[in-house]
Enzyme design. Structure first.
Site, short mmCIF file in Angstrom:
data_model
loop_
_atom_site.label_atom_id
_atom_site.label_comp_id
_atom_site.label_asym_id
_atom_site.label_seq_id
_atom_site.Cartn_x
_atom_site.Cartn_y
_atom_site.Cartn_z
N HIS A 1 0.84 -1.18 0.00
CA HIS A 1 0.00 0.00 0.00
C HIS A 1 0.88 1.24 0.00
CE1 HIS A 1 -3.11 -2.84 0.80
NE2 HIS A 1 -4.03 -1.90 0.84
N LYS B 1 -14.03 5.70 6.04
CA LYS B 1 -14.35 6.75 5.07
C LYS B 1 -15.86 6.84 4.86
CE LYS B 1 -12.86 6.22 0.79
NZ LYS B 1 -13.92 6.34 -0.23
#
Length: 920
Positions: free
Chosen positions: A138, A583
């Site tokens: 990532h 999120k």
């Protein structure tokens, strides 16, 4: 008295001493680069930052030329990096000291096993527990590999500082060498010129295996067995730690992951572990000079020695050396066969008699590759038995014991590679297959029930496949089938362990899982009785997590699924997404929904006689599920950890935790101890109280979710605020990973990947994902009835989950800076957009006040003085970088920087991420 925690620096005096020395060297180097007059600018802005005179600091920074910005931004980026190194050295030193003096600390494995040994099921738990850190690519590691290598050199030198001060080594020579490396790191490009490719990511992560992980995992497993044996528990090949890997197999949103990268990942891993074995055999060859005139080996060692092509007259009476030579030769052949690469690192310099001419007898017995790690281990066991027969048990310890332990853990594959793909891609592929086979013309239009009926029917029809060479395939389908074919070939060659799971991103239905099964069946990885690759759903959004229990209950009810699970020791893994749920609903809603989902999914598994194991998709920041590892695991729901847990380790966190073998050992030790303690610890909180706590949390979280979504998704100006008042555009152009910042063109927040979302909020110092919506939700509950604050305080004191939840918010708030955030808000083009900041500011102040009230603290980080001290020492340096970054973004967006100057912004991004230590 609570046990000492070693997760952050403790010896502040020695750290301050080292930092002062490093800072002095960096100042001298920088003065020489830019001159004394220019360096006075650095000194003046440093003073202003320490005094928190941000208005004057902004003015001074605005007058710095683009040319001067380069060295100044570099200086303030390198300084926090050097502080990090000093703190890491101290942690490694402290770990060694605590272990060598047999001092207890929180999470120490010796204490954990001692407490467990007396329990009736202690041996079973120790046999079965398996913690799997999964290394991912990532894109949150902003450092270049070259910078990381220089960092390692400085780390090694600082480890010698105490010896240099004591006169054990020359202090002057030590200082000169340290100065050289500080000079090199100051004058080395910080930023990558090109975007990383997947092959670079594979190569980069392998350095952690070479440098620390193989040794740390092997040493820890050996210690684990020895500690159990000390308490009368003989364990049969336990694997408390095994490693996982996403790089090369995670193609969700990354078009650059292909069948070729999957093959490359597995091949490079095999090459790394085989090189490790070959090096160990070379060391054993050098040291095992036992003479047959003094010690008679057993017949099996004599057989191995006779097969060696090292028939030098000097080795005639050294059968162990010749046996090790033969084993190593077999390993070299194995490496050629498995990787198509010879053992390039090996030469006569490592001690092998490579010049010895093979005898005619040895030519009649050509060296053969090992069929499996079992055969390799059998040869090592033969040598071990011979040593035992001769009373040479002491000689088994060291390299021989280490390599025998390593082969049990790593085999010829090193780490299991996960495959991952988005559910929508699989649906498109299956729809194409069904249409091409004239079974269903428009699969995507079917209802969920109809989809499952069609899919299960096809899965039951063996050995029929849907694809045909006579039917043209789309590029997407060709690519997916090629990956699955490669996976099967790798499993056939390197063993079942090399690829064990396939994760489905955005799992929203049972059909999503059966679609993957269809794809696996096409290449022979699934049939009616067995799934050679486990199908792992990933539940990510709040809605998906809420629906997870119904989905899994329906999935587990199918007979074919029961057959698959039965061949996997009755385990079903489920991955939980911390990033997207955050999120989607904010920190509180994400944390609580994940907690409840684990409880409910565990219960569903028990109803179906299945062990549900969880794979935690955490990031480095609190907004992506990060935080101290020990606390994170021990605050999991009671009963949710059976004996296996997997968790992602990514980006900058890999370097922080596994950059050297001592710290790697410690972090792995924490993972094992935390997992065992969570497995065996009875519920601390009264069960009746827990029920009332859950009701309270349900109410608070509903408010928090509403408050969060009202700003993020309902405020028409929020989207523009995020893209204008943060460096998201600049972050997206930073060459820190092979994967794009979004799965598709970004037109709304939902289309943005979680990592650049969190990364950008870290850069502008709001840390929004880690706290927004917390304060208002708690305040509403507190105001609802007298005594509610006291109830929350009681929950904080008695409920580990709640305590960890709030401690993480505390940490995030301490790293935020609303003065700096205000300056970023001024980058927005309209007043309506800039006004979003004031909503955020009000919530930040309220959250801080409420958190302190619930904790009954006067200031943030009261429970974590070492982190508080660390931040206090480093904040002035990277606060400066924020003001430099803001000024550079202004110039960039106003076309006052050319393309070559864009890397100045990237340098500041790097420095801020370095200072924060967990950026994405």
């Amino acid at each position: 008295m609570p046990l000492k925690k070693l997760e952050s620096s403790n010896n502040q005096a020695i750290i301050a001493e080292e930092v002062a020395l490093l800072k002095e060297m960096l100042e001298n180097i920088t003065r020489r680069m830019i001159g004394d007059d220019a360096f006075t600018v650095i000194e003046s802005i440093m003073v202003l930052s320490e005094k928190q005179d941000y208005i004057e600091l902004e003015k001074v920074v605005a007058n710095i030329s683009n040319q001067e910005m380069e060295v100044i931004s570099r200086y303030f980026s390198i300084l926090p990096l050097l502080i990090n190194i000093s703190e890491d050295v101290d942690l490694a030193y402290e770990i060694n000291y605590q272990n060598n003096t047999d001092t207890d600390y929180l999470g120490k494995l010796a204490l954990t096993i001692k407490d467990l040994a007396g329990k009736d099921n202690g041996k079973d738990i120790l046999e079965q527990v398996n913690v799997v850190p999964v290394l991912t690519a990532h894109p949150t590691q902003v450092q270049r590999k070259t910078i990381l290598e220089l960092t390692t050199h400085i780390h090694k030198l600082l480890r010698k500082y105490r010896d240099a001060k004591a006169g054990v080594i020359s202090l002057e020579k030590w200082r000169q060498e340290l100065y050289r490396y500080v000079e090199m790191i100051m004058q080395t490009d910080i930023i990558r010129e090109k975007k990383l490719q997947v092959k670079n990511e594979i190569k980069n992560v392998m350095q952690y295996y070479d440098g620390s992980l193989i040794q740390a995992v092997t040493k820890l497993t050996t210690e684990y067995k020895n500690l159990a044996q000390k308490h009368g528990l003989e364990l049969d090949n336990p694997k408390p730690i095994t490693m996982g890997m996403w790089i090369g197999g995670d193609r969700d949103g990354n078009p650059f992951v292909t069948a070729e990268t999957l093959c490359l990942s597995a091949t490079v891993q095999s090459e790394v572990i085989l090189n490790y074995y070959i090096d160990k055999l070379a060391a054993l060859y050098r040291t095992f000079s036992l003479s047959s005139t003094l010690v008679q080996p057993n017949s099996e060692v004599e057989r191995l020695a006779s097969l060696s092509q090292d028939q030098s007259i000097y080795r005639g009476n050294e059968p162990y050396r010749r046996a090790f030579h033969y084993i190593q030769s077999c390993l070299k052949q194995t490496q050629i066969q498995l990787t198509n690469q010879p053992a390039a690192r090996m030469s006569s310099s490592v001690g092998l008699n490579t010049s010895a001419c093979p005898s005619p007898a040895s030519l009649e017995n050509p060296i053969l590759a090992y069929d499996s790690p079992v055969d390799f281990k059998a040869d090592l066991k033969a040598i071990e038995q011979s040593l035992l027969d001769n009373g040479n048990s002491a000689l088994i310890e060291g390299d021989l014991r280490e390599v025998m332990q390593a082969v049990d853990i790593f085999g010829f594959f090193l780490a299991s590679i996960d495959m991952r793909q988005d559910s929508s891609v699989q649906e498109a592929c299956v729809a194409e297959l069904l249409k091409g086979a004239n079974i269903v013309d428009d699969y995507s239009s079917l209802s969920e029930t109809e989809k499952c009926d069609v899919l299960v029917q096809q899965l039951m029809e063996e050995p029929r496949t849907l694809s045909s060479a006579a039917v043209a395939k789309s590029d997407l389908l060709e690519k997916e089938l090629a990956i699955y074919t490669t996976a099967r070939e790798l499993k056939d060659k390197l063993g079942e362990e090399v690829i064990k799971q396939h994760i489905i991103s955005h799992t929203e239905s049972v059909s999503d899982m059966f679609e993957l099964a269809i794809m696996l069946k096409e290449v022979g990885l699934v049939d009616q009785q067995r799934a050679r690759v486990q199908i792992v759903p990933l539940f990510e959004t709040i809605e998906d997590l809420d629906n997870a229990c119904d989905i899994m209950a329906a999935y587990l009810s199918h007979d074919i699924v029961k057959s698959w699970i039965a061949t996997n020791r009755n385990y079903q893994e489920i991955m939980l997404g911390y990033s997207d749920s955050n999120k989607d609903g904010g920190y509180l809603a994400s944390g609580w929904t994940l907690y409840k989902a684990q409880n409910e999914l565990t219960a569903i598994g028990e109803e179906h006689g299945v062990k549900i194991t969880f794979f935690h998709g955490r990031g480095g920041t609190v907004g992506r599920g990060g935080g101290p590892s020990y606390d994170a695991i021990t605050s999991q729901p009671f009963g949710s950890i059976k004996d296996r847990i997997r968790l992602t380790e990514q980006g900058e966190i890999i370097e922080n935790k596994y950059g050297n073998k001592d710290v790697a050992y410690y972090h792995l030790e924490m993972l094992i101890s935390a997992s065992i303690n969570r497995m065996v610890t009875q519920m601390i909180t009264d069960s009746n109280e827990i029920d009332s706590f859950r009701e309270i949390m349900d109410s608070i979280v509903a408010d928090s979710n509403m408050i969060y979504r009202k700003l993020v998704f309902d405020n028409p100006h929020f989207y523009d605020y995020f893209f204008e008042a943060s460096p998201i555009k600049e972050v997206s152009s930073l060459n820190i990973g092979s994967r794009p910042a979004a799965r598709k063109t970004i037109t709304e927040i939902t289309g943005l990947r979680a990592i650049p979302w969190v990364f950008s909020w870290s850069q502008n110092r709001i840390m929004f994902p880690g706290w927004y919506g917390v304060g208002s939700a708690f305040k509403r509950y507190i105001d609802r009835a007298q005594g509610n604050l006291e109830r929350l305080q009681h929950m904080y004191q008695t409920w580990p989950f709640f305590h960890s939840l709030l401690s993480n918010v505390d940490m995030v708030l301490s790293k935020s800076n609303m003065n700096i955030a205000f300056q970023y808000a001024q980058l927005a083009e309209s007043q309506d957009v800039r006004d979003v900041f004031y909503e955020i500011l009000d919530e930040w102040q309220l959250t801080k006040n409420v958190i302190l009230a619930i904790q009954d603290h006067d200031d943030l980080l009261e429970d974590n003085p070492s982190l508080k001290h660390s931040l206090k020492s480093r904040l002035p340096y990277f606060n400066v970088l924020n003001y430099i970054q803001i000024e550079l973004i202004k110039r960039w967006r106003n076309n006052q920087l050319d393309e070559n100057d864009e890397k100045l912004i990237h340098t500041t991004i790097n420095g801020i991420a370095t200072g924060l230590r967990n950026s994405g």
